[in-house]
Write a protein that holds these residues in place. Structure first.
Motif, short mmCIF file in Angstrom:
data_model
loop_
_atom_site.label_atom_id
_atom_site.label_comp_id
_atom_site.label_asym_id
_atom_site.label_seq_id
_atom_site.Cartn_x
_atom_site.Cartn_y
_atom_site.Cartn_z
N PHE A 671 0.83 -1.21 0.00
CA PHE A 671 0.00 0.00 0.00
C PHE A 671 0.87 1.26 0.00
CE2 PHE A 671 -2.26 3.36 2.33
CZ PHE A 671 -3.41 3.47 1.54
N TYR A 674 2.35 1.70 -3.34
CA TYR A 674 1.34 2.15 -4.30
C TYR A 674 1.02 3.63 -4.11
CZ TYR A 674 -3.32 2.94 -6.22
OH TYR A 674 -4.39 3.47 -6.88
N GLU A 675 0.79 4.02 -2.83
CA GLU A 675 0.37 5.40 -2.58
C GLU A 675 1.51 6.39 -2.81
OE1 GLU A 675 -2.49 6.74 -1.94
OE2 GLU A 675 -3.63 4.87 -1.92
N ARG A 679 1.70 6.37 -7.03
CA ARG A 679 0.78 7.47 -7.29
C ARG A 679 1.46 8.83 -7.16
NH1 ARG A 679 -4.91 6.88 -4.42
NH2 ARG A 679 -5.25 8.61 -5.87
#
Length: 867
Positions: A671, A674-675, A679
């Motif tokens: 996570f 990903y964040e 992103r």
């Protein structure tokens, strides 16, 4: 066909694996491609369900025929030709290492044999022949069963394609003559298990179960791959057996080297402080725990029930989960070199057998109960090979394939009749509605529980006896003498649990009154009886293809154990004149290391009686608890130990534990990656940010390019001014001797005069330097790099001397450009010792000077003046 030192070279045995691959190719895409070239009606017939299952059945059936004929040849020979040790199909050379071995001295020293490549060879010896016959035979029956079970599935052709591909990779695994090719089959069955477990991928639980099986197996496969690397680097070969080529070259194999006293090739101590045999055995065993569902990598197998029931039967009975046991038996000389490694294998096997059996006591999903029974029975197999009874472990693998396949396929028939319901609390009374399923399930239940004379009795009893009498693991200094007794006790408790949960499953499913919902119960009417055995062909709830397979497997579950009767029984038969050999043990005798144990015939008889007694006790306890509904005795026990029961019902919450210590941290890291990384860093800054910068710069230049001439002139004037300013600005740092230094640097005192030596850099720009030597604010010396030496106040050169008083001096230097722009530099220097020098004297110093000018006299005088 050529015979060389009992090795037969015959390419036709490759068809054992090639036939299922051909079936997968035909059903997978070749028939569709051919169908496009044919008329519509012909294409529909070519792609019909009958064509699909005929291709699948014929391919696996042909594989079984070739495997059976090869096994007969290995047993009896051909005519006057004696039976060979193995039949090898040499296909092609793969991964050549000759050039690499010549180029890398260390690797050249490692490759000790003439085998400088990894071959694609399929070898059929007695061990792989037994596996090939079992895999292809049981798989053929499961294919026949699937015709009825999957008859209404919309992905009929895809199912049989995956099934054929699964059989192909399993046959590659068992027929490979080297570890690398075995690893190809090893990974192939992992891929096919993912495809088949998640076959109904539109259901999220099925897709999740497929991913879980794939990921958990990759963890074990990493250890297996490391074991291959270490073993290949130490022994210089990846073959299992040695072989003599037609040119007379002998290629050594792993088992040939180790069994022939070549154990010295393995390091006595590795960097980890353990022996090479122990390290490689443990790495390979890690792979086996993943593929054969042992502690701690067993968690994928219960969830594998999400696939179609024939898939469950194929995975649990004859293919994927047996790979780990087969691999250890194949490398029995290697594992025999490390008693400590064998003790670990046996202990993990016994622990898994008992642990999984306890979970099976409380489950209510009919397939989940059988799944945990598979894990438990695999534990028995690892217990056997761990104590050195490789034949006993393979014998249980052989018998287990038949009764476990029968149990799963019976469960599939029950689920089929119950309209896809799997909770045994909703069943009951099915023995009247499903008589064929009932009797075959009962035969297989008696076999797995260890009731004589069913198949499981012979194989499980031999494992318990060898665990008690085995002496291989006690050769390790870390294993106490009572450890085999403890392993035997764990196996006995697991046997009692097995008998209990299997008969619990049997009674709750087939006895008592039906507890099915009304809409299901009205369809569960008994078959018409037109004779004593008419139910065999009048059962309306089970298609004929399914019934035939169940009857064949039920028969094998009852009788196949007689091929491996224990020595005690054979001795008793010998006394009455029936001299019957242990066929299975004699068959495997040339292929695996013989069992080394101790014990008497009387002790073997006592242990056999104890195992039968335990089986009867477990079955009787299950009958007492579950002969009626609701099961009041069982409810009383549950009420007395509610927390323990809930813990076992939740499968000891191992999945939750793995979720906390493994899954959640990994998800947290994923996570965060990903964040932040994906992103923020990649999407926002690198991708979107770059786009915004490009768009902003483009927008700015777009405004400048408006076609207005006076704007262009103004921008040009600004550019010219900037260039002139840049040129006129003095630089405080320029290169000297390829090192970045300031334009004036103190480099120490002259050893002869004590004067301060200054290094002056001559940049290309026309600068004038002014020096304040006494910190009074007045410039004492002008330094002009371009001017000739005509006055003592003007210095020309790279290195010059300055007379300064003893002590600390502060020198201020100002660089002035032609545009009267200045850059100031302050130097602090300490003068130590007496000073005896002439000021402003240019001295030659080859370490610093690039262009050294001799001191020139002033006009009208002979030498430079004194201070």
């Amino acid at each position: 066909m050529e015979v060389m030192e009992r090795i037969v070279l015959n390419p036709y045995v490759a068809w054992i694996a090639a036939f299922p691959l051909l079936g997968a190719i035909l059903n997978g895409f070749l028939l569709s491609w051919i169908g496009k070239l044919l008329p519509r009606r012909t294409r529909e017939n070519l792609l019909s369900r009958s064509t699909v299952h005929m291709v699948a059945l014929m391919s696996v059936g042909a594989s079984f025929v070739v495997a059976a004929l090869t096994a007969i040849y290995l047993w009896k020979g051909w005519g006057d030709v004696p039976p060979p040790q193995a039949v090898v199909a040499r296909l092609w050379n793969w991964l050549p290492l000759a050039d690499l071995a010549r180029g890398v001295p260390s690797l050249h020293d490692t490759v000790k044999s003439a085998e400088v490549y990894v071959p694609v060879n399929l070898m059929v010896d007695r061990l792989s022949a037994m596996m090939a016959v079992m895999v292809s035979g049981v798989s053929f029956l499961i294919h026949v069963y699937s015709m009825g079970y999957m008859g209404h599935d919309k992905s009929y052709r895809r199912f049989f394609t995956y099934l054929n591909l699964f059989v192909f990779f399993m046959l590659i695994l068992v027929l490979a003559d080297n570890l690398v090719l075995m690893f190809v089959g090893w990974e192939g069955v992992g891929l096919c298990s993912y495809l088949l477990i998640g076959f109904w991928f539109d259901k999220e639980a099925n897709a999740h179960a497929g991913k879980k099986a794939f990921i958990v197996n990759r963890i074990g496969d990493f250890g297996f791959l490391l074991g291959i690397f270490f073993l290949a680097s130490w022994l210089g070969t990846v073959r299992f057996q040695g072989i003599t080529l037609p040119n007379g070259t002998t290629l050594d194999g792993i088992n040939t080297i180790l069994a022939g006293g070549g154990a010295g090739l393995l390091p006595a101590r590795t960097a980890l402080g353990v022996s090479g045999a122990f390290l490689v055995s443990m790495l390979l065993f890690v792979g086996a725990t993943g593929k054969s569902a042992q502690i701690p990598l067993y968690v994928w197998l219960p969830d594998a029930m999400a696939g179609p029931t024939p898939v469950s039967a194929l995975i649990h009975a004859a293919t994927m989960v047996t790979a780990g046991v087969y691999m250890i038996a194949r490398l029995s000389p290697l594992f025999s070199l490390s008693p400590t490694a064998m003790a670990v294998v046996a202990t993990v096997g016994a622990g898994t057998a008992l642990f999984a059996a306890t979970i099976g006591l409380t489950q209510f999903d009919i397939k989940k109960v059988l799944a945990y029974s598979t894990i438990s029975q695999l534990g028995y197999m690892f217990l056997a090979v761990g104590v050195g009874a490789f034949s006993a472990g393979m014998f249980h693998l052989f018998t287990h394939a038949f009764f476990k396949a029968c149990l799963f396929l019976c469960a599939g028939a029950v689920i089929h009749a119950m309209h896809e319901r799997q909770d045994i609390r909703e069943m009951g009374g099915l023995r009247k509605s499903l008589p064929v399923v009932h009797w075959t399930f009962l035969a297989s239940t008696l076999a797995i529980a260890g009731f004589p004379p069913f198949a499981g009795f012979f194989s499980k009893d031999e494992i318990l006896w060898t665990a008690f009498a085995g002496s291989a693991i006690t050769r390790s200094a870390l294993v106490p003498s009572w450890w085999p007794t403890l392993l035997w006790a764990m196996g006995m408790v697991a046997a009692a649990c097995t008998a209990f949960y299997m008969f619990r499953l049997y009674f709750l499913t087939f006895w008592g009154e039906s507890r099915a919902p009304e809409e299901v119960r009205e369809h569960l009417h008994p078959p018409e009886r037109k004779g004593a055995l008419s139910f065999l062909w009048t059962d309306p709830h089970t298609p004929v293809s399914m019934r035939l397979v169940l009857m064949v497997l039920g028969t094998f579950a009852a009788l196949i154990g007689f091929v491996g009767m224990p020595a005690l029984v054979l001795h008793g038969l010998g006394k009455i004149g029936l001299h019957v050999p242990n066929v299975f043990e004699r068959w495997l005798e040339p292929a695996v290391v013989a069992f080394a144990g101790h014990g008497s015939t009387a002790m073997e008889g006592a242990l056999m009686f104890a195992s039968v007694l335990v089986a009867f006790a477990g079955a009787y306890l299950a009958w007492t608890f579950y002969r009626s509904w609701p099961p009041q005795p069982a409810q009383a026990v549950i009420a007395a130990t509610p927390r323990l029961y809930k813990l076992v019902l939740d499968k000891w919450r191992i999945d939750e534990l793995y979720g906390w210590i493994i899954v959640r941290p990994v998800r947290l890291v994923a996570f965060a990656c990903y964040e932040f990384v994906d992103r923020v860093l990649i999407d926002t800054i690198l991708v979107t940010g770059t786009a915004y910068v490009a768009r902003g710069v483009g927008g700015l230049f777009r405004k400048l390019q408006g076609g207005v001439i006076h704007r262009y002139a103004a921008v040009m004037a600004l550019g010219v001014a900037g260039v002139l300013w840049f040129v006129a600005q003095p630089y405080a740092t320029v290169p000297l001797l390829e090192r970045p230094v300031r334009f004036l640097r103190y480099v120490g005192q002259d050893p002869r005069t004590g004067a301060a030596r200054m290094a002056l850099v001559l940049p290309d720009a026309p600068y004038v330097y002014e020096l304040d030597l006494d910190s009074d604010g007045t410039m004492d010396v002008d330094v002009d790099p371009r001017a000739p030496v005509y006055d003592r106040t003007v210095v020309h050169g790279d290195v010059f001397l300055v007379c300064l008083p003893e002590g600390q001096n502060i020198l201020t230097v100002v660089a002035r450009s032609g545009f009267n722009m200045t850059k100031k530099l302050v130097l602090t220097m300490d003068i130590v010792g007496p000073v005896d020098c002439r000021p402003w004297t240019v001295r030659e110093d080859p370490r610093f000077s690039r262009t050294v000018a001799a001191e020139a006299p002033r006009p009208g005088s002979g030498q430079g003046g004194q201070p």
